[in-house]
Design an enzyme around this catalytic site. Structure first.
Site, PDB file in Angstrom:
ATOM      1  CB  THR A 123      -0.901   0.006   1.255  1.00  0.00           C
ATOM      2  OG1 THR A 123      -1.596  -1.241   1.293  1.00  0.00           O
ATOM      3  CG2 THR A 123      -1.893   1.155   1.240  1.00  0.00           C
ATOM      4  CB  THR A 129      -8.505   0.033  -3.266  1.00  0.00           C
ATOM      5  OG1 THR A 129      -8.947   0.101  -1.911  1.00  0.00           O
ATOM      6  CG2 THR A 129      -9.458  -0.790  -4.084  1.00  0.00           C
ATOM      7  NE  ARG A 291     -23.935  -3.668  36.606  1.00  0.00           N
ATOM      8  CZ  ARG A 291     -23.273  -2.728  37.265  1.00  0.00           C
ATOM      9  NH1 ARG A 291     -22.365  -3.045  38.181  1.00  0.00           N
ATOM     10  NH2 ARG A 291     -23.518  -1.455  37.011  1.00  0.00           N
ATOM     11  CD  GLN A 311     -27.023  -7.678  28.614  1.00  0.00           C
ATOM     12  OE1 GLN A 311     -27.583  -6.662  28.202  1.00  0.00           O
ATOM     13  NE2 GLN A 311     -25.808  -7.673  29.105  1.00  0.00           N
ATOM     14  NE  ARG A 314     -26.839  -4.116  23.557  1.00  0.00           N
ATOM     15  CZ  ARG A 314     -26.874  -3.004  24.269  1.00  0.00           C
ATOM     16  NH1 ARG A 314     -26.991  -3.059  25.569  1.00  0.00           N
ATOM     17  NH2 ARG A 314     -26.790  -1.843  23.682  1.00  0.00           N
ATOM     18  CB  SER A 363     -16.639  -8.138   2.802  1.00  0.00           C
ATOM     19  OG  SER A 363     -15.616  -8.046   1.853  1.00  0.00           O
ATOM     20  CD  GLU A 405      -4.213  -8.758   3.564  1.00  0.00           C
ATOM     21  OE1 GLU A 405      -4.279  -8.646   2.330  1.00  0.00           O
ATOM     22  OE2 GLU A 405      -3.142  -8.827   4.176  1.00  0.00           O
TER      23      GLU A 405
HETATM   24  C1  LIG Z   1      -4.757 -21.778  12.429  1.00  0.00           C
HETATM   25  C2  LIG Z   1      -3.952 -20.567  12.256  1.00  0.00           C
HETATM   26  C3  LIG Z   1      -4.797 -19.355  12.435  1.00  0.00           C
HETATM   27  C4  LIG Z   1      -4.046 -18.171  11.896  1.00  0.00           C
HETATM   28  C5  LIG Z   1      -4.953 -17.012  11.947  1.00  0.00           C
HETATM   29  C6  LIG Z   1      -4.275 -15.816  11.396  1.00  0.00           C
HETATM   30  C7  LIG Z   1      -5.174 -14.707  11.685  1.00  0.00           C
HETATM   31  C8  LIG Z   1      -4.683 -13.482  11.073  1.00  0.00           C
HETATM   32  C9  LIG Z   1      -5.377 -12.359  11.729  1.00  0.00           C
HETATM   33  C10 LIG Z   1      -4.358 -11.556  12.350  1.00  0.00           C
HETATM   34  C11 LIG Z   1      -4.889 -10.297  12.898  1.00  0.00           C
HETATM   35  C12 LIG Z   1      -4.281  -9.186  12.589  1.00  0.00           C
HETATM   36  C13 LIG Z   1      -3.194  -9.172  11.588  1.00  0.00           C
HETATM   37  C14 LIG Z   1      -3.274  -7.923  10.827  1.00  0.00           C
HETATM   38  C15 LIG Z   1      -2.388  -8.027   9.660  1.00  0.00           C
HETATM   39  C16 LIG Z   1      -2.819  -7.028   8.679  1.00  0.00           C
HETATM   40  C17 LIG Z   1      -2.006  -7.205   7.448  1.00  0.00           C
HETATM   41  C18 LIG Z   1      -2.539  -6.393   6.369  1.00  0.00           C
HETATM   42  C19 LIG Z   1      -1.931  -6.424   5.211  1.00  0.00           C
HETATM   43  C20 LIG Z   1      -2.449  -5.702   4.046  1.00  0.00           C
HETATM   44  O1  LIG Z   1      -3.437  -5.022   4.086  1.00  0.00           O
HETATM   45  S1  LIG Z   1      -1.563  -5.937   2.610  1.00  0.00           S
HETATM   46  C21 LIG Z   1      -2.340  -4.951   1.409  1.00  0.00           C
HETATM   47  C22 LIG Z   1      -3.654  -5.524   1.016  1.00  0.00           C
HETATM   48  N1  LIG Z   1      -4.168  -4.821  -0.103  1.00  0.00           N
HETATM   49  C23 LIG Z   1      -5.225  -5.207  -0.744  1.00  0.00           C
HETATM   50  O2  LIG Z   1      -5.868  -6.163  -0.366  1.00  0.00           O
HETATM   51  C24 LIG Z   1      -5.548  -4.434  -1.987  1.00  0.00           C
HETATM   52  C25 LIG Z   1      -6.905  -4.762  -2.481  1.00  0.00           C
HETATM   53  N2  LIG Z   1      -6.914  -4.713  -3.917  1.00  0.00           N
HETATM   54  C26 LIG Z   1      -6.826  -5.819  -4.653  1.00  0.00           C
HETATM   55  O3  LIG Z   1      -6.685  -6.926  -4.164  1.00  0.00           O
HETATM   56  C27 LIG Z   1      -6.909  -5.589  -6.137  1.00  0.00           C
HETATM   57  O4  LIG Z   1      -6.540  -4.356  -6.525  1.00  0.00           O
HETATM   58  C28 LIG Z   1      -8.304  -5.890  -6.670  1.00  0.00           C
HETATM   59  C29 LIG Z   1      -8.551  -7.379  -6.492  1.00  0.00           C
HETATM   60  C30 LIG Z   1      -9.389  -5.104  -5.940  1.00  0.00           C
HETATM   61  C31 LIG Z   1      -8.356  -5.511  -8.140  1.00  0.00           C
HETATM   62  O5  LIG Z   1      -7.212  -5.977  -8.753  1.00  0.00           O
HETATM   63  P1  LIG Z   1      -6.938  -5.720 -10.304  1.00  0.00           P
HETATM   64  O6  LIG Z   1      -5.586  -6.232 -10.582  1.00  0.00           O
HETATM   65  O7  LIG Z   1      -7.212  -4.310 -10.639  1.00  0.00           O
HETATM   66  O8  LIG Z   1      -7.951  -6.663 -10.958  1.00  0.00           O
HETATM   67  P2  LIG Z   1      -9.401  -6.447 -11.585  1.00  0.00           P
HETATM   68  O9  LIG Z   1      -9.244  -5.766 -12.880  1.00  0.00           O
HETATM   69  O10 LIG Z   1     -10.351  -5.821 -10.635  1.00  0.00           O
HETATM   70  O11 LIG Z   1      -9.821  -7.921 -11.788  1.00  0.00           O
HETATM   71  C32 LIG Z   1      -9.291  -8.667 -12.840  1.00  0.00           C
HETATM   72  C33 LIG Z   1      -9.583 -10.122 -12.628  1.00  0.00           C
HETATM   73  O12 LIG Z   1      -8.677 -10.633 -11.687  1.00  0.00           O
HETATM   74  C34 LIG Z   1      -9.397 -11.374 -10.713  1.00  0.00           C
HETATM   75  N3  LIG Z   1      -8.651 -11.371  -9.466  1.00  0.00           N
HETATM   76  C35 LIG Z   1      -8.315 -10.300  -8.723  1.00  0.00           C
HETATM   77  N4  LIG Z   1      -7.634 -10.710  -7.654  1.00  0.00           N
HETATM   78  C36 LIG Z   1      -7.535 -12.044  -7.720  1.00  0.00           C
HETATM   79  C37 LIG Z   1      -6.934 -13.029  -6.902  1.00  0.00           C
HETATM   80  N5  LIG Z   1      -6.329 -12.708  -5.755  1.00  0.00           N
HETATM   81  N6  LIG Z   1      -7.025 -14.311  -7.286  1.00  0.00           N
HETATM   82  C38 LIG Z   1      -7.667 -14.655  -8.420  1.00  0.00           C
HETATM   83  N7  LIG Z   1      -8.246 -13.760  -9.254  1.00  0.00           N
HETATM   84  C39 LIG Z   1      -8.177 -12.474  -8.888  1.00  0.00           C
HETATM   85  C40 LIG Z   1     -10.708 -10.668 -10.629  1.00  0.00           C
HETATM   86  O13 LIG Z   1     -11.678 -11.477 -10.021  1.00  0.00           O
HETATM   87  C41 LIG Z   1     -10.966 -10.388 -12.067  1.00  0.00           C
HETATM   88  O14 LIG Z   1     -11.460 -11.563 -12.661  1.00  0.00           O
HETATM   89  P3  LIG Z   1     -12.534 -11.477 -13.834  1.00  0.00           P
HETATM   90  O15 LIG Z   1     -11.998 -10.530 -14.857  1.00  0.00           O
HETATM   91  O16 LIG Z   1     -13.777 -10.963 -13.210  1.00  0.00           O
HETATM   92  O17 LIG Z   1     -12.639 -12.880 -14.298  1.00  0.00           O
HETATM   93  C1  LIG Z   2      -4.366  -2.105  10.468  1.00  0.00           C
HETATM   94  C2  LIG Z   2      -3.896  -2.046   9.049  1.00  0.00           C
HETATM   95  C3  LIG Z   2      -2.814  -2.812   8.659  1.00  0.00           C
HETATM   96  C4  LIG Z   2      -2.341  -2.736   7.341  1.00  0.00           C
HETATM   97  N1  LIG Z   2      -1.250  -3.460   7.002  1.00  0.00           N
HETATM   98  C5  LIG Z   2      -0.752  -3.356   5.746  1.00  0.00           C
HETATM   99  C6  LIG Z   2       0.414  -4.082   5.371  1.00  0.00           C
HETATM  100  O1  LIG Z   2       1.010  -4.801   6.168  1.00  0.00           O
HETATM  101  N2  LIG Z   2       0.883  -3.935   4.119  1.00  0.00           N
HETATM  102  C7  LIG Z   2       0.266  -3.151   3.209  1.00  0.00           C
HETATM  103  O2  LIG Z   2       0.753  -3.067   2.074  1.00  0.00           O
HETATM  104  N3  LIG Z   2      -0.857  -2.478   3.516  1.00  0.00           N
HETATM  105  C8  LIG Z   2      -1.383  -2.561   4.761  1.00  0.00           C
HETATM  106  N4  LIG Z   2      -2.528  -1.872   5.107  1.00  0.00           N
HETATM  107  C9  LIG Z   2      -3.193  -1.040   4.096  1.00  0.00           C
HETATM  108  C10 LIG Z   2      -4.512  -1.630   3.641  1.00  0.00           C
HETATM  109  O3  LIG Z   2      -4.316  -2.792   2.903  1.00  0.00           O
HETATM  110  C11 LIG Z   2      -5.285  -0.588   2.829  1.00  0.00           C
HETATM  111  O4  LIG Z   2      -5.587   0.471   3.702  1.00  0.00           O
HETATM  112  C12 LIG Z   2      -6.537  -1.190   2.256  1.00  0.00           C
HETATM  113  O5  LIG Z   2      -6.220  -2.074   1.226  1.00  0.00           O
HETATM  114  C13 LIG Z   2      -7.540  -0.140   1.757  1.00  0.00           C
HETATM  115  O6  LIG Z   2      -6.959   0.681   0.823  1.00  0.00           O
HETATM  116  P1  LIG Z   2      -7.007   2.291   0.934  1.00  0.00           P
HETATM  117  O7  LIG Z   2      -6.498   2.643   2.267  1.00  0.00           O
HETATM  118  O8  LIG Z   2      -6.336   2.780  -0.262  1.00  0.00           O
HETATM  119  O9  LIG Z   2      -8.532   2.676   0.905  1.00  0.00           O
HETATM  120  P2  LIG Z   2      -9.305   3.386  -0.297  1.00  0.00           P
HETATM  121  O10 LIG Z   2      -9.304   2.460  -1.451  1.00  0.00           O
HETATM  122  O11 LIG Z   2      -8.822   4.752  -0.519  1.00  0.00           O
HETATM  123  O12 LIG Z   2     -10.761   3.396   0.318  1.00  0.00           O
HETATM  124  C14 LIG Z   2     -11.488   4.601   0.668  1.00  0.00           C
HETATM  125  C15 LIG Z   2     -12.953   4.434   0.265  1.00  0.00           C
HETATM  126  O13 LIG Z   2     -13.048   4.330  -1.140  1.00  0.00           O
HETATM  127  C16 LIG Z   2     -13.845   3.226  -1.525  1.00  0.00           C
HETATM  128  N5  LIG Z   2     -13.354   2.670  -2.795  1.00  0.00           N
HETATM  129  C17 LIG Z   2     -12.081   2.590  -3.232  1.00  0.00           C
HETATM  130  N6  LIG Z   2     -12.025   1.988  -4.436  1.00  0.00           N
HETATM  131  C18 LIG Z   2     -13.276   1.677  -4.774  1.00  0.00           C
HETATM  132  C19 LIG Z   2     -13.860   1.016  -5.884  1.00  0.00           C
HETATM  133  N7  LIG Z   2     -13.120   0.557  -6.896  1.00  0.00           N
HETATM  134  N8  LIG Z   2     -15.182   0.830  -5.894  1.00  0.00           N
HETATM  135  C20 LIG Z   2     -15.936   1.276  -4.866  1.00  0.00           C
HETATM  136  N9  LIG Z   2     -15.437   1.904  -3.772  1.00  0.00           N
HETATM  137  C21 LIG Z   2     -14.130   2.101  -3.734  1.00  0.00           C
HETATM  138  C22 LIG Z   2     -13.676   2.230  -0.377  1.00  0.00           C
HETATM  139  O14 LIG Z   2     -14.759   1.329  -0.315  1.00  0.00           O
HETATM  140  C23 LIG Z   2     -13.605   3.165   0.821  1.00  0.00           C
HETATM  141  O15 LIG Z   2     -14.919   3.445   1.253  1.00  0.00           O
HETATM  142  C24 LIG Z   2      -3.003  -1.910   6.407  1.00  0.00           C
HETATM  143  C25 LIG Z   2      -4.116  -1.158   6.799  1.00  0.00           C
HETATM  144  C26 LIG Z   2      -4.555  -1.215   8.102  1.00  0.00           C
HETATM  145  C27 LIG Z   2      -5.741  -0.382   8.518  1.00  0.00           C
END
Ligand SMILES: CCCCCCCCCC/C=C\CCCCC/C=C/C(=O)SCCNC(=O)CCNC(=O)[C@H](O)C(C)(C)COP(=O)(O)OP(=O)(O)OC[C@H]1O[C@@H](n2cnc3c(N)ncnc32)[C@H](O)[C@@H]1OP(=O)(O)O
Ligand SMILES: Cc1cc2nc3c(=O)[nH]c(=O)nc-3n(C[C@H](O)[C@H](O)[C@H](O)COP(=O)(O)OP(=O)(O)OC[C@H]3O[C@@H](n4cnc5c(N)ncnc54)[C@H](O)[C@@H]3O)c2cc1C
Length: 642
Positions: A123, A129, A291, A311, A314, A363, A405
């Site tokens: 990110t 996103t 309580r 309760q 809830r 989600s 994610e």
């Molecule tokens: C027993 C053990 C237990 C262990 C438990 C573990 C618990 C864990 C919980 C721990 C608690 C806290 C930990 C906190 C950690 C937080 C860490 C956070 C990390 C992050 O946030 S990392 C950053 C994450 N960022 C995102 O997720 C970004 C989101 N955006 C996207 O993923 C993409 O941009 C997108 C998918 C929205 C769009 O991608 P894009 O390339 O533009 O593609 P599109 O044009 O929209 O789609 C094209 C086609 O591709 C298909 N597609 C997209 N993604 C995938 C995929 N992953 N796999 C397969 N196909 C995919 C999509 O469906 C389209 O297909 P179509 O054309 O419709 O056929």
């Molecule tokens: C606790 C925490 C831990 C994180 N850890 C990591 C990490 O380890 N590594 C990492 O790389 N990132 C990490 N992130 C970042 C995280 O993955 C992003 O914040 C997340 O993917 C959302 O992206 P954004 O912040 O750009 O939100 P935005 O995309 O800017 O979202 C803002 C608003 O715009 C809307 N929106 C955006 N695009 C669209 C669309 N195409 N259609 C409709 N609505 C849309 C959303 O629904 C939302 O309401 C972390 C975030 C948090 C909060």
């Protein structure tokens, strides 16, 4: 019941053994309550315990078992995170799935031995996103066979990656790969960020912490900038994609295969969310059975607040959800592990199904978990608002899941793409091509629901009703979308105009999957007492969830008003039935007091003594007169008295 929750008798037993060992190791306990520590103190405390764990982990758990690791982590380090949270959750999974065998041999053993600490840096300040518009570039320099990483402007700074700010010295960095002026899109690179001896940032790297957050503050989420920073060509993760020395690009078997680390977390976080929901409910339900407030019958003494139907309403539907999420999460992890294995050997055919499923579940589960935790907090009245309950911290961490994610709305829209494609198959008479998770879209349903019409029909009629509303909403949203395009609207514009309806379809489809996972699990149970208790919970679940989405079934007359009354009555009936088991249904998760970190929700139930002791230990109470009083308030009052 613990065996059902954790997957087997053995797992439940191991959890108890691990908790018992930790209870005997005071060096692994919080040295004081976390709410009384500053952020710096918490980070220090967490690092202290982390290093002890690195030494002693093998004496407590099997470090190769992710479930045992996760339990150890929750008990000792807790849910506010730790300096290596992302190392295990994303860095190692990214290397395991995306690095070639040769690269894995070079980096994985070092990462597993904790010689290096890594994170996942994707990110940016300006984009999270929309991965296609990330701005960090990795330009191939043919002369030196290096990639040059660069941050062209402030919006391109990596922003948010966990543990990036201060703890990690390596990261998997996602950047747009440019070869001979052609952009091949976002790709993952292994990047060293800090000197291994001094931990100082390497030249060309700007790095730091992004500051305090709503919760999860032990994690140093960070920023990162590159100034023409060079890495070898062989640091591109090359299991699926390759770049040869002459710049030849070999494309992966699936365009989105590099997104696998995100899918990994989406699959695993469901059980993490279930655990957080169950923890908050455990605290609130225990407290509600201690309580006493008000009377139901004025001639009787004050009642435990858990006797109030409000309760129960809830709390209990969320208890059912916690179980449902745990069961659905277990199924998802199994599917993920299967798809990952297939993917590693080049079979990518199931990736789309897994992506759709995990996008929807991620989600719905995070949103409903947030709702449930907040209700649990309010159910504790004033004491829920105190950090002594610890529920606000649980809420803060859990609710982050709605954003990380993949922001929930965006991920629901990803599932919607899959549903619309499936709807198109149904409309063109190709229902036989539907995948197993959407096969119901091609099945003709009865004209009306048979809930309350067929004796002993179990949960079948409920599942059929969920299928009906999900199918109807999917076809309706798809019709709306196709209709707009037929009228000449551009695809993307039409999509945006239908997106609220599309997301409704995604939620309904996901809620159906969760109900079905719960039904599948209950059907498998042999132990009659456990089956009975979970069947009651499942009854509450299907009736509560159906009532929640009833408008979809009422609008086409699939459900009648009298059936709705029946469903409502069933909810009340099962609230009463669950009441005697409520505390046990949560105690069965076997969270220790150490893990729960709640003064309000301790197993001993001595709520008032514990709260008073906790308040007295507040740092503000070290002295009777604070310097804020001597310096400001006292002079102010004295001046006013003159
Ligand atoms: C027993 C053990 C237990 C262990 C438990 C573990 C618990 C864990 C919980 C721990 C608690 C806290 C930990 C906190 C950690 C937080 C860490 C956070 C990390 C992050 O946030 S990392 C950053 C994450 N960022 C995102 O997720 C970004 C989101 N955006 C996207 O993923 C993409 O941009 C997108 C998918 C929205 C769009 O991608 P894009 O390339 O533009 O593609 P599109 O044009 O929209 O789609 C094209 C086609 O591709 C298909 N597609 C997209 N993604 C995938 C995929 N992953 N796999 C397969 N196909 C995919 C999509 O469906 C389209 O297909 P179509 O054309 O419709 O056929
Ligand atoms: C606790 C925490 C831990 C994180 N850890 C990591 C990490 O380890 N590594 C990492 O790389 N990132 C990490 N992130 C970042 C995280 O993955 C992003 O914040 C997340 O993917 C959302 O992206 P954004 O912040 O750009 O939100 P935005 O995309 O800017 O979202 C803002 C608003 O715009 C809307 N929106 C955006 N695009 C669209 C669309 N195409 N259609 C409709 N609505 C849309 C959303 O629904 C939302 O309401 C972390 C975030 C948090 C909060």
């Amino acid at each position: 019941m613990a065996a059902q929750i954790w997957g087997s008798e053995k797992r439940a037993r191991r959890r108890r053994e691990i908790s018992a060992k930790i209870a005997q190791m005071p060096e692994l306990h919080d040295s004081k309550p976390l709410p009384f520590m500053t952020r710096e103190e918490k980070i220090m405390e967490s690092a202290r315990k982390l290093t002890i764990l690195t030494e002693k982990m093998g004496q407590i758990i099997d470090p190769t078992d992710p479930a045992e690791l996760y339990h150890l982590n929750n008990e000792v380090l807790g849910l506010e995170g730790n300096p290596m949270a992302l190392h295990g959750v994303m860095f190692i999974p990214a290397l395991s799935a995306q690095a070639s065998d040769e690269q894995q041999a070079k980096w994985l053993p070092r990462a597993l031995r904790r010689e290096i600490i890594g994170t996942y840096a994707q990110t940016e300040l300006g984009h999270g996103t929309n991965l296609q518009n990330l701005e960090t570039t990795a330009t191939y320099d043919l002369a030196t066979q290096e990639f040059v990483l660069h941050t062209p402007q402030i919006t391109a700074l990596k922003w948010w990656p966990g543990n990036l700010g201060k703890s990690s010295n390596y990261a998997v960095v996602v950047a747009h790969m440019i070869i001979k002026a052609k952009n091949y899109g976002p790709h993952p690179f292994m990047v060293q960020l800090r000197d291994e001896k001094t931990h100082e940032p390497l030249p060309g790297i700007t790095i730091g912490d992004i500051g305090p957050k709503m919760a999860y503050n032990i994690v140093d989420n960070g920023f990162l900038g590159f100034n023409k920073y060079r890495i070898p060509r062989t640091n591109l993760l090359m299991r699926h994609t390759k770049v040869e020395a002459d710049g030849t690009y070999i494309k992966p078997p699936h365009a989105k295969i590099n997104y696998s680390a995100m899918v990994h977390v989406r699959a695993y976080m469901l059980t993490g969310q279930a655990i957080m929901l169950a923890s908050a409910l455990n605290i609130a339900t225990r407290y509600s059975s201690v309580r006493r407030q008000g009377q139901i019958d004025k001639s009787q003494p004050e009642v435990k607040v858990l006797e109030y139907q409000t309760q129960q309403h809830r709390l209990f539907p969320s208890i059912a959800r916690a179980y449902a999420f745990q069961f659905a999460g277990a199924e998802t992890v199994k599917l993920y592990e299967h798809v990952l294995k297939e993917m590693k050997s080049g079979n990518v055919s199931l990736m789309a199904d897994l992506h759709a499923l995990t996008s929807g579940l991620k989600s719905v589960v995070t949103y409903q978990t947030g709702e449930g935790i907040e209700q649990a907090r309010m159910a504790c009245g004033g004491h829920g608002y105190s950090m002594a309950s610890y529920i606000s911290e649980i809420y803060g961490v859990a609710i982050g899941g709605c954003t990380y994610e993949g922001e929930n709305m965006v991920m629901l829209l990803q599932l919607a793409r899959y549903l619309v494609k499936s709807a198109a198959l149904v409309k063109s008479g190709q229902s036989s091509k539907l995948g197993p998770l959407v096969a119901y879209l091609g099945v003709k349903s009865e004209p009306t629901s048979l809930i309350d019409r067929i004796p002993n029909s179990g949960f079948t009629e409920y599942v059929k009703t969920f299928q009906h509303v999900s199918k109807r909403q999917t076809l309706k949203a798809a019709d709306m979308f196709f209709g707009l395009m037929e009228k000449g609207e551009k695809r993307e514009i039409a999509w945006n105009k239908c997106s609220v309806e599309l997301n409704r379809a995604s939620r309904l489809h996901t809620r159906l999957f969760i109900v079905e996972a719960f039904v599948r699990r209950v059907n498998e149970i042999a132990d009659i007492r456990i089956k009975e208790a979970l069947t009651d919970l499942l009854h509450l679940h299907v009736n509560y969830e159906l009532l929640d989405i009833a408008s979809y079934a009422l609008e086409d007359g699939f459900l009648s008003a009298s059936q709705l009354d029946y469903i409502r009555d069933q909810v009340y009936l099962y609230l009463g039935k669950i009441r005697p088991n409520a505390v046990s249904l949560l105690d069965s998760w076997e969270f220790s007091d150490i893990e729960l970190r709640s003064v309000l929700g301790r197993r001993d139930g001595n709520v008032y003594e514990n709260l008073f002791k906790w308040a007295k230990s507040s740092p503000l109470n070290k002295t009777d007169v604070l310097s804020s009083v001597t310096q400001y308030l006292k002079p102010m009052m004295e001046k006013a008295r003159l």
